[in-house]
Design a protein around this motif. Structure first.
Motif, PDB file in Angstrom:
ATOM      1  N   ILE A  92      -3.609   4.154  -2.376  1.00 15.91           N
ATOM      2  CA  ILE A  92      -3.930   2.912  -3.081  1.00 15.91           C
ATOM      3  C   ILE A  92      -3.456   1.721  -2.266  1.00 15.91           C
ATOM      4  N   ARG A 149       0.816  -1.211   0.000  1.00 19.33           N
ATOM      5  CA  ARG A 149       0.000   0.000   0.000  1.00 19.33           C
ATOM      6  C   ARG A 149       0.847   1.258   0.000  1.00 19.33           C
ATOM      7  N   VAL A 151      -4.767   1.374 -12.735  1.00 23.50           N
ATOM      8  CA  VAL A 151      -3.997   0.692 -11.697  1.00 23.50           C
ATOM      9  C   VAL A 151      -4.088  -0.812 -11.915  1.00 23.50           C
ATOM     10  N   SER A 158      -8.983   2.293  -2.995  1.00 21.14           N
ATOM     11  CA  SER A 158      -8.438   3.606  -2.718  1.00 21.14           C
ATOM     12  C   SER A 158      -9.053   4.084  -1.412  1.00 21.14           C
ATOM     13  N   TRP A 187       0.621   1.748 -11.182  1.00 23.51           N
ATOM     14  CA  TRP A 187      -0.417   2.767 -11.194  1.00 23.51           C
ATOM     15  C   TRP A 187       0.056   3.928 -12.043  1.00 23.51           C
ATOM     16  N   ARG A 244      -6.633   6.797 -11.931  1.00 23.46           N
ATOM     17  CA  ARG A 244      -7.503   5.640 -11.664  1.00 23.46           C
ATOM     18  C   ARG A 244      -7.135   4.435 -12.525  1.00 23.46           C
TER      19      ARG A 244
END
Length: 223
Positions: A162, A124, A136, A157, A182, A134
Motif C-alpha cells: 500500500i 508506503r 484503507v 496498491s 488500513w 481493501r
C-alpha cells in the motif's frame, strides 16, 4: 502431378506452433480512501512495547520525524487479545507520522529551464499487506492541516504494497501529523521494518506492527 499434391497434403497436416505466453505486468491499483474514525476502534493490542510502537524516522544522520503505531480491534471489543478473538475479526492498523518541527523542504525554482520534477512525498509499505481487506485511508482533518486539503493524498496498491502519496497541496508542514490506516484479517506478528517515509528525496525506514503471512510455504526438510 502426384508429388505436388503429396507435398500440399503434408503441409496442411502439420500442427501450428503453440504460441508462447507473455507474462503480464501487474499495474498499481487505485484504492478508495476513507476517513479515520476513531470511534469505530475498540481496545488496542498490547505487545511487548505496550499498546503503541514508537520509532524515530531518520535519513542519514538527520531525524525527519517519528511514527507512533497501534493495532485495534472493532469498537465493541474491550480487551483485544488476538489468540482469543473469533475467526474473521478485522484489525485496524494505524500509523501516526509526525514531521520534525525543524524540517524544511528544499526550495525548487518556480520557473525556467532548470525546473525539475519535485521528489515524491509518500508513506508506503515495503512488504505485501497480508490479509488486507481493501479498507484503507487517512485522517482527512489532519491532511487539511498538514497539506492544505482533505483530498491531497492518493492511495494505490502496488504488488500488494500500500502506498499513500501526496498529490496536492503546498507540501507537508513541519511539526504536523498525518494518521494513515488500513485493515487486515490478520493480527500483527510483531514490529517489523515494513514501512517507509519519503519526503524531499529523503527516505526513512519505519518500524511498526505488521501481520505475518497467513499460509507461509513450508520449507521442505533436507533429506
Amino acid at each position: 502431378m502426384i508429388a505436388p499434391l503429396a507435398l500440399a497434403a503434408c503441409s496442411q497436416g502439420e500442427p501450428e506452433p503453440t504460441p508462447t505466453p507473455t507474462p503480464s505486468v501487474a499495474q498499481p491499483r487505485t484504492l478508495a480512501a476513507a476517513d479515520l474514525d476513531m470511534e469505530t476502534l475498540g481496545a488496542r493490542i498490547v505487545g511487548p512495547q505496550g499498546p503503541e510502537v514508537e520509532t524515530i524516522l531518520s535519513a542519514g544522520n538527520r531525524e525527519i520525524g517519528k511514527m507512533v503505531s497501534f493495532v485495534a480491534c472493532p469498537a465493541d471489543v474491550t480487551e483485544c487479545e488476538p489468540g482469543e478473538m473469533p475467526e474473521g475479526t478485522v484489525y485496524t492498523y494505524v500509523h501516526q507520522v509526525t514531521l520534525s518541527d525543524d524540517w524544511t523542504q528544499a526550495e525548487q525554482p518556480a520557473q525556467g529551464p532548470e525546473v525539475v520534477e519535485s521528489p515524491p512525498t509518500l508513506f508506503r509499505m515495503t512488504q505485501q499487506a497480508h490479509g488486507f481487506t481493501r479498507a484503507v485511508g487517512y485522517s482527512t482533518e489532519q491532511a487539511v492541516e498538514a497539506l492544505g486539503g482533505e483530498d491531497a493524498i492518493s492511495i494505490t496498491s502496488d504488488d500488494g504494497r500500500i502506498i499513500w502519496r501526496v498529490v496536492e497541496g503546498d507540501g507537508w508542514k513541519p511539526g504536523t501529523t498525518i494518521s494513515f490506516w488500513w485493515q487486515s484479517t490478520l493480527p500483527p506478528a510483531g514490529p517489523a521494518d515494513a514501512y517507509l517515509l519519503e519526503i524531499d528525496g529523503n527516505q526513512a525506514i519505519a518500524l511498526g506492527p505488521f501481520p505475518a503471512e497467513e499460509n507461509p510455504v513450508a520449507e521442505t526438510p533436507a533429506s
